[in-house]
Structure formats: structure tokens, C-alpha cells
Motif scaffolding. Structure first.
Motif, PDB file in Angstrom:
ATOM      1  N   GLY A  67       0.773  -1.247   0.000  1.00  0.00           N
ATOM      2  CA  GLY A  67       0.000   0.000   0.000  1.00  0.00           C
ATOM      3  C   GLY A  67       0.801   1.292   0.000  1.00  0.00           C
ATOM      4  N   HIS A  68       2.127   1.215  -0.081  1.00  0.00           N
ATOM      5  CA  HIS A  68       2.930   2.447  -0.147  1.00  0.00           C
ATOM      6  C   HIS A  68       3.377   2.693  -1.577  1.00  0.00           C
ATOM      7  CE1 HIS A  68       3.027   3.157   4.103  1.00  0.00           C
ATOM      8  NE2 HIS A  68       3.259   1.875   4.283  1.00  0.00           N
ATOM      9  N   PHE A  69       2.948   3.800  -2.133  1.00  0.00           N
ATOM     10  CA  PHE A  69       3.216   4.026  -3.560  1.00  0.00           C
ATOM     11  C   PHE A  69       4.090   5.253  -3.785  1.00  0.00           C
ATOM     12  CE2 PHE A  69      -1.171   2.015  -3.607  1.00  0.00           C
ATOM     13  CZ  PHE A  69      -0.654   0.739  -3.649  1.00  0.00           C
ATOM     14  N   HIS A  70       5.056   5.453  -2.886  1.00  0.00           N
ATOM     15  CA  HIS A  70       5.955   6.595  -3.024  1.00  0.00           C
ATOM     16  C   HIS A  70       7.271   6.182  -3.682  1.00  0.00           C
ATOM     17  CE1 HIS A  70       3.158   8.783  -0.651  1.00  0.00           C
ATOM     18  NE2 HIS A  70       3.283   7.943   0.362  1.00  0.00           N
ATOM     19  N   ALA A  71       7.939   7.174  -4.271  1.00  0.00           N
ATOM     20  CA  ALA A  71       9.232   6.910  -4.892  1.00  0.00           C
ATOM     21  C   ALA A  71      10.261   6.594  -3.817  1.00  0.00           C
ATOM     22  CB  ALA A  71       9.672   8.141  -5.684  1.00  0.00           C
ATOM     23  N   GLU A  72      11.156   5.671  -4.129  1.00  0.00           N
ATOM     24  CA  GLU A  72      12.270   5.410  -3.214  1.00  0.00           C
ATOM     25  C   GLU A  72      13.430   6.308  -3.621  1.00  0.00           C
ATOM     26  OE1 GLU A  72      12.987   1.148  -3.372  1.00  0.00           O
ATOM     27  OE2 GLU A  72      10.834   0.921  -2.974  1.00  0.00           O
ATOM     28  N   ILE A  73      13.972   7.066  -2.651  1.00  0.00           N
ATOM     29  CA  ILE A  73      15.075   7.982  -2.973  1.00  0.00           C
ATOM     30  C   ILE A  73      16.394   7.232  -2.771  1.00  0.00           C
ATOM     31  CG2 ILE A  73      16.083  10.274  -2.505  1.00  0.00           C
ATOM     32  CD1 ILE A  73      13.054  10.359  -3.226  1.00  0.00           C
ATOM     33  N   PRO A  74      17.195   7.090  -3.829  1.00  0.00           N
ATOM     34  CA  PRO A  74      18.468   6.377  -3.676  1.00  0.00           C
ATOM     35  C   PRO A  74      19.484   7.223  -2.901  1.00  0.00           C
ATOM     36  CG  PRO A  74      18.254   7.284  -5.889  1.00  0.00           C
ATOM     37  CD  PRO A  74      16.981   7.618  -5.175  1.00  0.00           C
ATOM     38  N   ALA A  75      20.557   6.575  -2.437  1.00  0.00           N
ATOM     39  CA  ALA A  75      21.634   7.324  -1.775  1.00  0.00           C
ATOM     40  C   ALA A  75      22.391   8.087  -2.862  1.00  0.00           C
ATOM     41  CB  ALA A  75      22.567   6.355  -1.076  1.00  0.00           C
ATOM     42  N   TYR A  76      22.629   9.368  -2.666  1.00  0.00           N
ATOM     43  CA  TYR A  76      23.319  10.164  -3.681  1.00  0.00           C
ATOM     44  C   TYR A  76      24.251  11.155  -2.998  1.00  0.00           C
ATOM     45  CZ  TYR A  76      19.972  13.815  -2.403  1.00  0.00           C
ATOM     46  OH  TYR A  76      19.233  14.731  -1.696  1.00  0.00           O
ATOM     47  N   GLU A  77      25.109  11.814  -3.789  1.00  0.00           N
ATOM     48  CA  GLU A  77      26.028  12.804  -3.225  1.00  0.00           C
ATOM     49  C   GLU A  77      25.264  14.114  -3.026  1.00  0.00           C
ATOM     50  OE1 GLU A  77      29.150  14.438  -5.805  1.00  0.00           O
ATOM     51  OE2 GLU A  77      30.571  14.160  -4.152  1.00  0.00           O
ATOM     52  N   ASP A  78      25.000  14.464  -1.777  1.00  0.00           N
ATOM     53  CA  ASP A  78      24.205  15.666  -1.512  1.00  0.00           C
ATOM     54  C   ASP A  78      25.098  16.911  -1.471  1.00  0.00           C
ATOM     55  OD1 ASP A  78      25.482  15.547   0.891  1.00  0.00           O
ATOM     56  OD2 ASP A  78      23.687  15.236   2.107  1.00  0.00           O
ATOM     57  N   PHE A  79      24.483  18.055  -1.197  1.00  0.00           N
ATOM     58  CA  PHE A  79      25.213  19.323  -1.244  1.00  0.00           C
ATOM     59  C   PHE A  79      26.426  19.323  -0.307  1.00  0.00           C
ATOM     60  CE2 PHE A  79      25.847  23.634   0.516  1.00  0.00           C
ATOM     61  CZ  PHE A  79      26.363  24.235  -0.627  1.00  0.00           C
ATOM     62  N   ALA A  80      26.212  18.865   0.927  1.00  0.00           N
ATOM     63  CA  ALA A  80      27.304  18.906   1.909  1.00  0.00           C
ATOM     64  C   ALA A  80      28.502  18.081   1.415  1.00  0.00           C
ATOM     65  CB  ALA A  80      26.805  18.383   3.253  1.00  0.00           C
ATOM     66  N   LYS A 151      20.367   7.633 -19.183  1.00  0.00           N
ATOM     67  CA  LYS A 151      21.641   8.151 -18.677  1.00  0.00           C
ATOM     68  C   LYS A 151      21.445   9.382 -17.800  1.00  0.00           C
ATOM     69  CE  LYS A 151      22.248  11.029 -22.731  1.00  0.00           C
ATOM     70  NZ  LYS A 151      22.214  12.343 -22.108  1.00  0.00           N
ATOM     71  N   ASP A 152      20.502  10.265 -18.133  1.00  0.00           N
ATOM     72  CA  ASP A 152      20.308  11.476 -17.328  1.00  0.00           C
ATOM     73  C   ASP A 152      19.828  11.102 -15.920  1.00  0.00           C
ATOM     74  OD1 ASP A 152      21.011  12.870 -19.590  1.00  0.00           O
ATOM     75  OD2 ASP A 152      18.979  13.535 -20.081  1.00  0.00           O
ATOM     76  N   ARG A 153      18.894  10.144 -15.871  1.00  0.00           N
ATOM     77  CA  ARG A 153      18.424   9.671 -14.559  1.00  0.00           C
ATOM     78  C   ARG A 153      19.591   9.070 -13.778  1.00  0.00           C
ATOM     79  NH1 ARG A 153      17.022   4.642 -12.626  1.00  0.00           N
ATOM     80  NH2 ARG A 153      16.975   3.672 -14.674  1.00  0.00           N
ATOM     81  N   TYR A 154      20.403   8.266 -14.460  1.00  0.00           N
ATOM     82  CA  TYR A 154      21.553   7.608 -13.842  1.00  0.00           C
ATOM     83  C   TYR A 154      22.434   8.653 -13.148  1.00  0.00           C
ATOM     84  CZ  TYR A 154      25.978   5.014 -13.602  1.00  0.00           C
ATOM     85  OH  TYR A 154      27.137   4.432 -13.172  1.00  0.00           O
ATOM     86  N   TYR A 155      22.768   9.726 -13.856  1.00  0.00           N
ATOM     87  CA  TYR A 155      23.663  10.743 -13.266  1.00  0.00           C
ATOM     88  C   TYR A 155      22.961  11.546 -12.172  1.00  0.00           C
ATOM     89  CZ  TYR A 155      27.183   9.646 -16.759  1.00  0.00           C
ATOM     90  OH  TYR A 155      28.123   8.989 -17.501  1.00  0.00           O
ATOM     91  N   LEU A 156      21.704  11.898 -12.388  1.00  0.00           N
ATOM     92  CA  LEU A 156      21.012  12.728 -11.396  1.00  0.00           C
ATOM     93  C   LEU A 156      20.739  11.963 -10.105  1.00  0.00           C
ATOM     94  CD1 LEU A 156      18.579  14.717 -13.703  1.00  0.00           C
ATOM     95  CD2 LEU A 156      20.575  15.607 -12.483  1.00  0.00           C
ATOM     96  N   GLU A 157      20.567  10.649 -10.214  1.00  0.00           N
ATOM     97  CA  GLU A 157      20.326   9.866  -8.993  1.00  0.00           C
ATOM     98  C   GLU A 157      21.619   9.588  -8.226  1.00  0.00           C
ATOM     99  OE1 GLU A 157      16.195   7.465 -10.065  1.00  0.00           O
ATOM    100  OE2 GLU A 157      18.076   6.341 -10.073  1.00  0.00           O
ATOM    101  N   ARG A 158      22.750   9.973  -8.785  1.00  0.00           N
ATOM    102  CA  ARG A 158      24.032   9.730  -8.108  1.00  0.00           C
ATOM    103  C   ARG A 158      24.750  11.037  -7.767  1.00  0.00           C
ATOM    104  NH1 ARG A 158      22.517   5.740 -11.047  1.00  0.00           N
ATOM    105  NH2 ARG A 158      22.998   3.593 -10.452  1.00  0.00           N
ATOM    106  N   THR A 159      24.940  11.880  -8.796  1.00  0.00           N
ATOM    107  CA  THR A 159      25.731  13.106  -8.592  1.00  0.00           C
ATOM    108  C   THR A 159      24.975  14.327  -9.148  1.00  0.00           C
ATOM    109  OG1 THR A 159      26.829  12.619 -10.688  1.00  0.00           O
ATOM    110  CG2 THR A 159      27.999  11.965  -8.682  1.00  0.00           C
ATOM    111  N   PRO A 160      23.847  14.685  -8.527  1.00  0.00           N
ATOM    112  CA  PRO A 160      23.026  15.774  -9.093  1.00  0.00           C
ATOM    113  C   PRO A 160      23.770  17.104  -9.170  1.00  0.00           C
ATOM    114  CG  PRO A 160      22.330  15.261  -6.838  1.00  0.00           C
ATOM    115  CD  PRO A 160      23.282  14.184  -7.263  1.00  0.00           C
ATOM    116  N   HIS A 161      24.750  17.310  -8.269  1.00  0.00           N
ATOM    117  CA  HIS A 161      25.405  18.624  -8.246  1.00  0.00           C
ATOM    118  C   HIS A 161      26.357  18.836  -9.421  1.00  0.00           C
ATOM    119  CE1 HIS A 161      23.664  20.418  -4.709  1.00  0.00           C
ATOM    120  NE2 HIS A 161      23.612  19.199  -4.217  1.00  0.00           N
ATOM    121  N   LEU A 162      26.797  17.764 -10.065  1.00  0.00           N
ATOM    122  CA  LEU A 162      27.618  17.984 -11.265  1.00  0.00           C
ATOM    123  C   LEU A 162      26.765  18.668 -12.329  1.00  0.00           C
ATOM    124  CD1 LEU A 162      29.819  14.748 -11.496  1.00  0.00           C
ATOM    125  CD2 LEU A 162      30.587  17.088 -11.071  1.00  0.00           C
ATOM    126  N   MET A 163      25.502  18.278 -12.458  1.00  0.00           N
ATOM    127  CA  MET A 163      24.609  18.973 -13.390  1.00  0.00           C
ATOM    128  C   MET A 163      24.305  20.391 -12.876  1.00  0.00           C
ATOM    129  SD  MET A 163      21.411  20.221 -14.031  1.00  0.00           S
ATOM    130  CE  MET A 163      20.089  19.438 -13.116  1.00  0.00           C
TER     131      MET A 163
END
Ligand code: FMN
Length: 454
Positions: A67-80, A151-163
């Protein structure tokens, strides 16, 4: 349920049939929705915002029970983490005392070309935008609607700050007042990551509130075409504009606009921080640079592979650990459905910009789908044209009517080659944008290379 080529190869039709048979139609409605950009885990479906990878009816039942239909947020490189590793230092330095023409030279020297598909030299585009007076804007194209591309999803889910840093560097270079990120709603995890990280940038004072706006797409492939994307950002129905004027002169709200693909901006950061060598020092088969291939279909390990831009399909299949067990290489889609299909016998062509044109196709966004002896080239071509039929915006007759007629003709046991070629000619010559212009590629290449099937 995603029904685009990679998912179809992985059994999406059987999955749809099983779901329709096994589920209570009063409670569950099964919809077809190409392409979810998760071709590496095909077949895929989405319930609410929860994606089920390598989907089976029992996984769907378990998810429904949960019954949970939310997106799972992967571990990624955050701002800090990004900042701690030296992120945004280059941007600060440029904003303080940088020379935009020097940065443009570096980008030109790297050989960076637009990775959304058209391959236009990125540094030159900056010059065109700057040549127009203005308040100027920047738009990040995160529509990634071409089936097979992830590929865009691949990069954004890992290193969003490079974009994000690349976007701010490009915005600085063209003196863009605001940046709009157009992100497809099929990527809910990416949307959440960007929401958080834009907030972090505002909190750190790197951007002003409202300087970067996140806009959600609504599932239309055509909204990846840059002028249709701009219409959509302006709040209108996304249909391509007639050109000229080009968006570099008349873009968002009629202002000069720099449009870049997500991955292009990812590389802007790397080039500016690490030097042009990060791209131009790799050489293979006479081609320079690197390419992020999104690979799916009948390979052992589908995924995004960063390889020399001169890689052939043989190199790419090798990188994926070979063919999937029990499958023999038969054909491949080199760059999305707009690129059609090539036979295994043509496996020595470097899959780069400019190398495929002599063969009637192009690399596009480098969405490689591998077909095997178990697959039909005819069925794959039909899948591609069905996609174009459903995604044609309907504005121009050659594309709207042409895609529909092509699908009808392609459903026949034996294709009417003369009539189809006539149709291809009209669509290619007279469609307003790349969707209708490239839609004939799968038809022509299948007739040419797989005549026995059609
Ligand atoms: N570019 C993208 O970056 N993402 C897309 O999803 C995308 N979809 C497109 C769909 C169609 C039908 C066409 C004709 C083009 C599409 N493009 C897409 C290309 C854009 O129009 C544009 O060339 C690109 O965003 C420019 O950025 P770049 O120079 O960094 O590649």
C-alpha cells in the motif's frame, strides 16, 4: 506498464495480459505508458510513484498489499558531500573574476557536443545566446523521453550537483538571469532530489530564491524537443515552434535562451574543473571523447556504460558482459527509436556523432537496444512507429497522419515497400520537427536490412 522496446522484449505484453486477467478491474486499471526510463530493469511498471523493476504479477500483488506508492530515494552525493569535495569552488571563482570566453574556449577544446541528441558544439551555442541582447534564460532539458535512454536519470540519482554546478556555470557564461529545469514526472526520485538540493543551494546563498525553477513535465516525448519544452515551461501545450527564430534568440518568454541536456551540463562541470582532457584525451577508432551509452535489451548486464566515443556495438556488448544467456546477437538500435535498427553484420561502426549518417541513421542520445535471434526486427520497428504515432503532437499533417498510416501498413503480413517509401519521403521532408523527420528511419532500415521479415 511500460511498453517500449526493451520492456516489450522483456515480456511487457504477457505482464499486461496477466495483470488484466488477475486483477479486479473495479480496483485496478492497467495503463500502457512508454517509456519510464528504467530499461535496464525491464519490464517495468509504476503504481502511484512507486516503480516495480523486473516486474512480475506477484511483485505487483505484494506492492498493492503493502500500500505504499511513493518513490524510493536512492543514496546520492548531496550538497554537503559535494561541497566538502571541492564542489562550487570553481563557480565561486568564475563569478568573482572569471573570463567567460576563456571558459568557452575550454569547453570548445574538450569537443563537448550536445548530449540531448542533436550534437551541437556546446561552446558555440553559448556564443549564439550571448550575441543576443537581453534578459537571458537557461533551460535544462531533463525530459529524457527517447525510449531506451536513461543516462540522465543515472547521473542525477548519483551526482546531481555535477549537473547543477554545470547549469550555474553555463548560466554565468551567458549571463542568464534565471534557470528552468524541465524534469519528467516519470522520475519522481530525481524530482525530490532536485527539490532538496535546490533548497540547499538557496540556503547556502549560492543561488537566490527563485533563480532556479524546477518544472515538471507530464509524460509527453515531444516536450523534449527544445521549442516544445519552452512552450510547456511557459504553461502552454507543448508543441514545437517553427524556426527561425531559434531559441538562442527567442526562447522562454521570448528571451534569448540557452538549452542544454542534463548530461551536457554534467560534463561542463567536469571540463571546467578537470580541464578539456577529461573528454578529449580518449581516442578510439579515430574518434575522440567519451560517450554514456544507455544499454538494454538482450545483454547480460544492461545499464549506463561510459566508454570511448569510438566504441562499436561489439565493444558495448562486451562491456555489458556479453549477450544474455541463450541469446545470439542479431540486430541493434544505435540511438533510440529515431535511429531504427542495424544488423549484427554492421558491428564495426564507431557509435558516435557523424559516423552513422552514411548508414541512414544517427547516435542521438546513445540509447542502445540489443536484439537477439529470439526477436523480430519487424515487430521492433512496429513498436518504434507505435511510439511515434502515440507521441506525435498532431500539429503537422505529415507526422500526425504519416505515423498513423505507417503503423497500419506495418501491421500487414507483407509490407507495401513502395507505398511505405513514398510515405517516408513525405514525413522526412515535410514534418516540422525531428519526431516526424526521423520516424521513417526504423521503416527504411528494416526494409533495407531485414527484407525477408517484411
Ligand atoms: N533533448 C534532451 O536533452 N532531452 C530530451 O528528452 C529530448 N527529446 C527530444 C525529442 C524530440 C522529438 C526532438 C526532435 C529533440 C529532442 N531533444 C531532447 C533535443 C533537444 O531539442 C535539444 O537539441 C537539446 O535539449 C539541446 O541540448 P544539448 O545541446 O545539450 O544536447
Amino acid at each position: 506498464v511500460c511498453e517500449s522496446l526493451s520492456c516489450e522484449l522483456a515480456g511487457s505484453e504477457a505482464l499486461i495480459a496477466a495483470l488484466e486477467k488477475g486483477m479486479d478491474p473495479k480496483k485496478i486499471r492497467v495503463l500502457r505508458a512508454p517509456c519510464m526510463g528504467r530499461c535496464d530493469t525491464a519490464p517495468v511498471l509504476e503504481i502511484g510513484h512507486k516503480h516495480i523493476d523486473n516486474a512480475t504479477p506477484s511483485k505487483v500483488e505484494a506492492a498493492l498489499a503493502d500500500g505504499h506508492f511513493h518513490a524510493e530515494i536512492p543514496a546520492y552525493e548531496d550538497f554537503a558531500a559535494y561541497k566538502a569535495a571541492g564542489g562550487y569552488a570553481k563557480l565561486a571563482e568564475l563569478r568573482k573574476s572569471g573570463d567567460w570566453e576563456e571558459v568557452q574556449e575550454t569547453v570548445l577544446a574538450s569537443g563537448l557536443r550536445g548530449l540531448g541528441g542533436a550534437g551541437f558544439p556546446s561552446g558555440r551555442k553559448w556564443g549564439f545566446v550571448r550575441a543576443n541582447p537581453g534578459v537571458r534564460y537557461l533551460a535544462v532539458n531533463g525530459d529524457e523521453g527517447e525510449p531506451g535512454t536513461f543516462k540522465d536519470r543515472y547521473y542525477l540519482e548519483r551526482t546531481p550537483h555535477l549537473m547543477l554546478e554545470g547549469m550555474l556555470i553555463a548560466a554565468w557564461a551567458v549571463e542568464a538571469e534565471r534557470s528552468f529545469i524541465y524534469m519528467r514526472d516519470e522520475y519522481p526520485a530525481v524530482l525530490e532530489i532536485l527539490r532538496r538540493e535546490i533548497k540547499a543551494l538557496e540556503g547556502a546563498g549560492i543561488i537566490l530564491k527563485g533563480e532556479v525553477e524546477l518544472r515538471r513535465g507530464a509524460g509527453a516525448y515531444i516536450c523534449g524537443e527544445e521549442s516544445a519544452m519552452i512552450e510547456s515551461i511557459e504553461g502552454k501545450r507543448g508543441i514545437p515552434r517553427q524556426r527561425p527564430p531559434y531559441v538562442a534568440a527567442v526562447g522562454i518568454f521570448d528571451r534569448p535562451t540557452l538549452v542544454h541536456n542534463v548530461e551536457t551540463l554534467h560534463w561542463v562541470t567536469r571540463i571546467v574543473r578537470e580541464g578539456p582532457e577529461v573528454l578529449n584525451s580518449t581516442e578510439k577508432n579515430g574518434r575522440k571523447g567519451l560517450r554514456s551509452y544507455s544499454v538494454s535489451g538482450r545483454v547480460a548486464k544492461p545499464g549506463v556504460y561510459l566508454l570511448p566515443a569510438g566504441s562499436t556495438i561489439t565493444d558495448i556488448i562486451d562491456a555489458c558482459g556479453g549477450m544474455a544467456e541463450g541469446h545470439a546477437f542479431k540486430a541493434y538500435q544505435p540511438g533510440g527509436p529515431s535511429s531504427g535498427l542495424l544488423p549484427a553484420s554492421m558491428s564495426d561502426i564507431p557509435l558516435d556523432f557523424d559516423t552513422l549518417q552514411p548508414h541512414g541513421t544517427f547516435i542521438g542520445s546513445a540509447a542502445v537496444v540489443v536484439l537477439s535471434d529470439k526477436d523480430s526486427a519487424k515487430a521492433a520497428a512496429l513498436n518504434m512507429l507505435r511510439f511515434f504515432e502515440s507521441e506525435s503532437c498532431g500539429q503537422c499533417t505529415p507526422c500526425r497522419v504519416g505515423c498513423e498510416k505507417a503503423v497500419k501498413l506495418m501491421q500487414a503480413d507483407k509490407w507495401d515497400a513502395e507505398l511505405l517509401e513514398d510515405l517516408c519521403q513525405v514525413m522526412g521532408d515535410a514534418s516540422i520537427c525531428g519526431l516526424g523527420q526521423a520516424a521513417p528511419n526504423p521503416i527504411r532500415l528494416t526494409m533495407k536490412h531485414f527484407p525477408d521479415e517484411v
